[in-house]
Write an enzyme that holds these catalytic residues in place. Structure first.
Site, short mmCIF file in Angstrom:
data_model
loop_
_atom_site.label_atom_id
_atom_site.label_comp_id
_atom_site.label_asym_id
_atom_site.label_seq_id
_atom_site.Cartn_x
_atom_site.Cartn_y
_atom_site.Cartn_z
N ASP A 231 0.83 -1.20 0.00
CA ASP A 231 0.00 0.00 0.00
C ASP A 231 0.87 1.26 0.00
OD1 ASP A 231 -2.84 0.84 0.41
OD2 ASP A 231 -2.01 1.81 2.19
N GLU A 298 14.75 -14.70 1.18
CA GLU A 298 15.09 -15.73 2.19
C GLU A 298 14.19 -16.96 2.04
OE1 GLU A 298 14.38 -13.78 5.92
OE2 GLU A 298 15.91 -12.25 5.54
C1 GLC Z 1 -4.31 2.87 -0.61
C2 GLC Z 1 -5.51 1.97 -0.51
C3 GLC Z 1 -6.68 2.79 -0.11
C4 GLC Z 1 -6.39 3.40 1.25
C5 GLC Z 1 -5.10 4.19 1.22
C6 GLC Z 1 -4.62 4.49 2.61
O1 GLC Z 1 -4.40 3.79 -1.62
O2 GLC Z 1 -5.71 1.31 -1.73
O3 GLC Z 1 -7.86 2.05 -0.06
O4 GLC Z 1 -7.43 4.24 1.64
O5 GLC Z 1 -4.06 3.47 0.62
O6 GLC Z 1 -4.12 3.35 3.21
#
Ligand code: GLC
Length: 583
Positions: A231, A298
């Protein structure tokens, strides 16, 4: 900007050549995989509380195996106060009770592996929840303490520090800074949060933070996950000077992607020569990915790292997937490209060459949990910046029939491209965006932080329909649903489409089967000319793909049509239709 010049400017001078064991071999499964995104809260609910869960996923895995995908990516199921639907994690090594237990996870993973599906977890390293014990410890600790240094605390400006340290605006609206109250009740420092105030950003220059995450990765790798979607992979390092910054356009809040004015190349709201915002795409992030790559190395098997990196241009995004960094990055330029042949050809060419430049496969994606579903997006008639969503009062309301027709044509094109494709749950049913959710039902922090100015992303997150005539369309047995499902979804339900020739479900099944049989994922494409400006035509192995994005029907060559996104009569390819023809 060329790849070479950008590589030079981005790679640290002391960057060593990666050792052989770290370099990808070229035969990894993920290079050509079709990866299905499960959004756990909306996939299948075994308890009936209205929120999907891990056991629900386990129960429905056969449907995914039979659809013909290679892997599933699960949006976060970790312990979380759910302020941002799980992207606010309070314990990275536990399952949120909403979704079940660690044992449920293990059972789901084992069942997936048994049916031949790989499983990718969603790691959220840019920020934690404000309820995470690290953040709670930081709040309790004094300024300048090691606990505070795990996050980005700064003194405020102005008299008594009552103004935020700079003018940065949160992706979800409002300031990126929130002021804390000290344990003694006095006003304290400010902390940075790119997203909601409940999502404080970690300090990734702090070695302790880096080590914690290496262990978190190992925790899930030890359990057997096949990799991670990462993310906000482009946001983890901020310019240490924290300079004021005003984005050149309102659009592109996730990092610069929007529909552009002529509606042709729908990305890159931030011109290429514009410097990166001081919180996106900072060069130091690359070292973090090299370290993560080493952790994955790993382990036996080809574990995958996929970057969510909203970075323009594509050549720069490709730097995230150099051989010793991540394996893949979502191709958001492709996602936001209009349904227009010149734009499609351009983005496909550019994607393939940008990623090939670093030895990585291109990826392709049309929908996910953050964007308007492509069965609606492709028929929007006005700009719709990423994250804005659509609601009853939005301009440019999509025509549902046209949107689905274009979506089926676009997907048929996408699944014939070499590389890896991502499919978002429900798109195989042709689900549209839910536009008329009642305001009272909306849950996306974007809706709240913009005071309803942006509808946000709830419309693509509504629980999906399995059986037309069961409670909650078979999502569970009680009829509960954390977001209300529309009354007219019975025709979209899986069982309404199962075995029905021409249904969207059958189109996806056929496309995935043929893709596998003809090796399209590992193939290469060659453009075929002579069909006119509004047609995309290419060969991949023994398959010729012809997509008509225009309004006028196009004559088809004689041949064996093995896939067609609409029914074909009389040897002509109608508007908004894609066919695959076998030699
Ligand atoms: C990313 C995720 C989204 C979330 C954001 C904050 O873009 O896909 O859904 O709100 O990160 O974590």
């Amino acid at each position: 900007m060329t790849l070479e010049s950008d590589t030079e400017s981005t790679a640290p001078a002391d960057r060593e050549e990666p050792s052989e064991k770290l370099v990808t071999t070229g035969s990894e499964w993920w290079r050509s995989a079709v990866i299905y995104q499960v959004y756990p809260r909306s996939f299948a609910d075994s308890t009936g509380d209205g929120v999907g869960d891990l056991t629900g996923i386990t129960n429905r895995l056969p449907a995914l195996a039979e659809l013909g995908v290679d892997a599933v990516w699960l949006s976060p199921f970790f312990r979380s106060p759910q302020k941002d639907a799980g992207y606010d994690v309070s314990d990275y090594c536990d399952v949120d009770p909403l979704f079940g237990t660690l044992e449920d996870f293990d059972r789901m993973l084992a069942a997936a592996h048994e049916t031949g599906l790989k499983v990718i977890a969603d790691m959220v390293p840019n920020h934690t929840s404000d309820q995470h014990e690290w953040f709670q410890a930081a709040l309790a600790a004094p300024e300048g303490s090691p606990e505070r240094d795990r996050y980005l605390f700064r003194d405020g400006k102005g008299k008594n520090g009552n103004l935020p340290p700079n003018n940065w605006e949160s992706v979800f609206g409002g300031s990126m800074w929130t002021r804390i109250t000290n344990p003694d009740g006095s006003p304290g420092q400010w902390y940075l949060h790119i997203f909601d105030t409940s999502q404080p950003d970690l300090n990734w220059r702090n070695p302790w933070v880096r080590e914690q995450f290496h262990d978190i990765l190992r925790f899930w790798l030890d359990r057997g996950v096949d990799g991670f979607r990462v993310d906000v992979a482009h946001g983890m390092i901020k310019d240490p000077a924290f300079p004021d910054y005003t984005p050149p356009t309102e659009a592109g809040s996730m990092g610069g992607t929007a529909i552009d004015h002529d509606g042709v190349l729908t990305s890159m709201a931030v011109p290429e020569e514009t410097p990166d915002p001081p919180y996106w795409a900072q060069p130091e992030v690359h070292q973090i990915w090299r370290e993560w790559h080493e952790v994955l190395a790993e382990y036996e098997g080809d574990r995958v790292l996929c970057a969510e990196a909203w970075v323009d241009p594509l050549e720069k995004m490709a730097l995230w997937v150099r051989p010793d960094e991540m394996s893949q990055a979502f191709n958001f330029d492709y996602m936001f490209t209009d349904w227009s042949a010149p734009a499609q050809r351009r983005v496909i060419d550019r994607s393939i060459s940008a990623f090939a430049g670093v030895g990585a496969p291109s990826t392709w994606v049309l929908s996910n949990h953050d964007v308007v579903r492509h069965a609606s997006r492709l028929a929007l008639t006005t700009e719709n910046p990423q994250g804005a969503g659509i609601g009853p009062k939005s301009a440019g309301q999509p025509d549902r029939v046209l949107g689905l027709r274009r979506a089926r044509a676009a997907t048929s094109l996408m699944l014939a491209l070499p590389g890896s494709s991502y499919v978002y749950q429900g798109e195989e049913l042709g689900l549209p965006e839910v536009i008329d959710l009642p305001d009272s039902a909306r849950q996306d922090p974007t809706w709240f932080r913009t005071h309803g100015e942006k509808y946000g992303r709830d419309g693509c997150r509504v629980p999906i329909p399995w059986e037309a005539h069961k409670p909650a369309y078979g999502f569970n047995s009680t009829g509960n649903s954390w977001l209300p499902q529309p009354d007219d979804w019975a025709p979209y339900a899986r069982d309404s489409q199962d075995g029905v020739p021409g249904s969207t479900l059958e189109l996806y099944r056929s496309a995935l089967r043929l893709r596998r049989e003809h090796g399209l994922g590992t193939g290469t494409i060659e453009w075929v000319t002579g069909y006119g400006a509004e047609v995309v035509a290419f060969r991949n192995g023994d398959i010729t793909v012809i997509a008509n994005t225009g309004e006028v029907a196009v004559e088809l060559p004689v041949g064996d049509i093995v896939l067609s996104s609409e029914s074909i009569t009389g040897g002509a390819l109608p508007a908004d239709t894609t066919v695959w023809i076998a030699d």
